[in-house]
Design a protein around this motif. Structure first.
Motif, PDB file in Angstrom:
ATOM      1  N   ILE A  28       2.611  24.068 -45.206  1.00 42.84           N
ATOM      2  CA  ILE A  28       2.697  25.395 -45.824  1.00 42.84           C
ATOM      3  C   ILE A  28       4.149  25.828 -45.968  1.00 42.84           C
ATOM      4  O   ILE A  28       4.562  26.373 -46.999  1.00 42.84           O
ATOM      5  N   LEU A  31       5.742  24.003 -48.833  1.00 45.33           N
ATOM      6  CA  LEU A  31       5.248  24.527 -50.102  1.00 45.33           C
ATOM      7  C   LEU A  31       5.926  25.845 -50.455  1.00 45.33           C
ATOM      8  O   LEU A  31       6.261  26.091 -51.620  1.00 45.33           O
ATOM      9  N   ARG A  32       6.162  26.677 -49.471  1.00 43.77           N
ATOM     10  CA  ARG A  32       6.864  27.941 -49.711  1.00 43.77           C
ATOM     11  C   ARG A  32       8.311  27.695 -50.128  1.00 43.77           C
ATOM     12  O   ARG A  32       8.834  28.362 -51.020  1.00 43.77           O
ATOM     13  N   ARG A  35       8.342  26.520 -53.641  1.00 41.11           N
ATOM     14  CA  ARG A  35       8.038  27.641 -54.537  1.00 41.11           C
ATOM     15  C   ARG A  35       9.284  28.481 -54.794  1.00 41.11           C
ATOM     16  O   ARG A  35       9.557  28.886 -55.927  1.00 41.11           O
ATOM     17  N   THR A  42       3.237  26.680 -56.086  1.00 42.84           N
ATOM     18  CA  THR A  42       3.036  25.390 -55.430  1.00 42.84           C
ATOM     19  C   THR A  42       1.729  25.318 -54.634  1.00 42.84           C
ATOM     20  O   THR A  42       1.119  24.251 -54.563  1.00 42.84           O
ATOM     21  N   CYS A  43       1.299  26.414 -54.040  1.00 40.54           N
ATOM     22  CA  CYS A  43       0.041  26.392 -53.280  1.00 40.54           C
ATOM     23  C   CYS A  43      -1.143  26.209 -54.231  1.00 40.54           C
ATOM     24  O   CYS A  43      -2.072  25.450 -53.944  1.00 40.54           O
ATOM     25  N   SER A  44      -1.105  26.900 -55.366  1.00 38.45           N
ATOM     26  CA  SER A  44      -2.160  26.720 -56.376  1.00 38.45           C
ATOM     27  C   SER A  44      -2.181  25.280 -56.861  1.00 38.45           C
ATOM     28  O   SER A  44      -3.248  24.686 -57.043  1.00 38.45           O
ATOM     29  N   GLU A  57      -2.005  32.147 -56.724  1.00 44.78           N
ATOM     30  CA  GLU A  57      -1.137  31.611 -55.689  1.00 44.78           C
ATOM     31  C   GLU A  57      -1.425  32.204 -54.312  1.00 44.78           C
ATOM     32  O   GLU A  57      -1.494  31.468 -53.321  1.00 44.78           O
ATOM     33  N   GLU A  61      -2.837  29.989 -51.194  1.00 48.42           N
ATOM     34  CA  GLU A  61      -2.114  29.839 -49.930  1.00 48.42           C
ATOM     35  C   GLU A  61      -3.006  30.175 -48.749  1.00 48.42           C
ATOM     36  O   GLU A  61      -3.008  29.473 -47.734  1.00 48.42           O
ATOM     37  N   LEU A  64      -5.417  27.335 -48.176  1.00 48.39           N
ATOM     38  CA  LEU A  64      -4.761  26.194 -47.546  1.00 48.39           C
ATOM     39  C   LEU A  64      -4.549  26.433 -46.054  1.00 48.39           C
ATOM     40  O   LEU A  64      -4.658  25.500 -45.245  1.00 48.39           O
TER      41      LEU A  64
END
Length: 386
Positions: A28, A31-32, A35, A42-44, A57, A61, A64
């Protein structure tokens, strides 16, 4: 939409998914970071990559986070980490009921599919689709963080006659050979692509005009040397012309960089082919290079025997020379450059005389081969006035 995420970002997500050392919180966090860096959802995108679900998004998140929590619970029960893909299938099918009849795809197979979608099969370089995505991302990243970025466009000179005379099979072999040379020349951070037909492109992140020009020269010389000997038993004369545009000096959007690199490449063709040209909006013609510290020239004016001077920079159209003090040299002069066993003599006119410098404009362009050994091509060149 997540399904329309840029291809370079999708490949980074695939790599993250394959990173065994990342736990749920680590994934996570990465991914942040991605982004923030690239300005994309990025989470989507990761959720879509795993499940083909399309969520905003913030919801992606949160889901996830839930998936990783479920992964930890299943791992504690099994005594081993099931991995995110397996945990996602179990959670979304049996707990949330969002998936019906899910299909698990091997990550290697997914990576192969992703790679083939963005690779030119003939040259092994990235294709135009990947180029468009990568240049858009790099332009936005450079704008956000104030980083350098250059684009090099290359076009094979007189390639059509090769196709017409020897057939498309040989033309394809030539393109494949050039693609291999280009892969050898670029850095890992650079993005080398087949732009279309006999055109190639290289995206150079965090690179100024100098680096892009130097790479263009390296590729040009590689191509020239590679086809000096018979190719597939045939004598083929092949060279390459190129144009360079740099962000933000020459353009602040991907479209502007392409248009201006293309314009510089056209100028390279117009000036005789087999050369690299920097885009410039001023009335300039030849690239001006800084000169090696040990380079010397001899200046002769009138009936003098010649004065040894140190050149500051040099172009095919003129030179800026360092002087120890004010000089009264003016009018027509003769400049002699010597390197190893060779010597060049060119006449010109003094166009500017300062306290510690002297500017000379040549009557005719200096030969290109005179530059080898005199100039530092690894330092940013400038465009010199014609």
């Amino acid at each position: 939409m997540a399904s329309r995420i840029h291809q370079p970002t999708r490949q980074r997500l695939v790599a993250l998914l394959a990173a065994d050392h990342l736990d749920g919180s680590g994934l996570i966090q990465r991914l942040r970071q991605l982004r923030r860096l690239e300005g994309v959802a990025t989470c989507s995108a990761m959720l879509h990559l795993l499940t083909h679900l399309e969520l905003p998004e913030d919801e992606a998140e949160q889901l996830l986070v839930e998936l990783n929590s479920h992964r930890s619970e299943v791992g504690a029960t099994l005594g081993r980490d099931p991995g995110l893909p397996v945990a996602a299938v179990d959670y979304l099918s049996n707990v949330r009921g969002l998936l019906r009849n899910p299909t698990i795809v091997e990550l290697d197979e997914l990576e192969t599919t992703e790679r083939s979608a963005v690779t030119d099969s003939l040259t092994g370089l990235h294709n135009r689709r990947y180029f468009d995505s990568a240049l858009d991302i790099e332009t936005r990243r450079s704008m956000r963080y104030g980083l350098g970025l250059s684009l090099l466009l290359l076009d094979l000179d007189l390639f059509k006659p090769i196709n017409d005379l020897h057939g498309h099979r040989l033309g394809d072999l030539v393109l494949a050979r050039v693609g291999g040379l280009l892969r050898r020349a670029v850095r890992d951070a650079d993005v080398a692509c087949r732009f279309g037909g006999e055109e190639f492109a290289v995206i150079l992140p965090e690179t100024g005009r100098l680096g892009a020009f130097s790479l263009g020269e390296r590729v040009r010389l590689l191509v020239q040397k590679a086809f000096e000997e018979p190719f597939e038993g045939l004598a083929i004369e092949l060279s390459v012309s190129g144009g360079v545009a740099t962000f933000p000096r020459d353009g602040e959007t991907a479209e502007m960089l392409v248009e201006r690199a293309d314009r510089a490449m056209y100028l390279a063709k117009k000036e005789g082919r087999n050369r690299i040209v920097l885009y410039h909006s001023e009335r300039r013609r030849f690239v001006r290079f800084p000169v090696r510290s040990n380079a010397r020239v001899w200046l002769r004016a009138g009936g003098s025997s010649g004065i040894e001077m140190r050149p500051i920079n040099l172009s095919r159209s003129g030179a800026l020379l360092s002087t120890t003090g004010p000089t009264r040299t003016e009018g027509t002069v003769e400049l002699k450059l010597r390197m190893r066993e060779r010597e060049w003599v060119v006449s010109g006119k003094v166009v500017r005389s300062g306290r510690r410098s002297l500017a000379v404009r040549f009557d005719r362009p200096l030969p290109e081969d005179c530059f080898e050994g005199h100039v530092r091509r690894s330092v940013a060149p400038r465009a010199a006035r014609s």
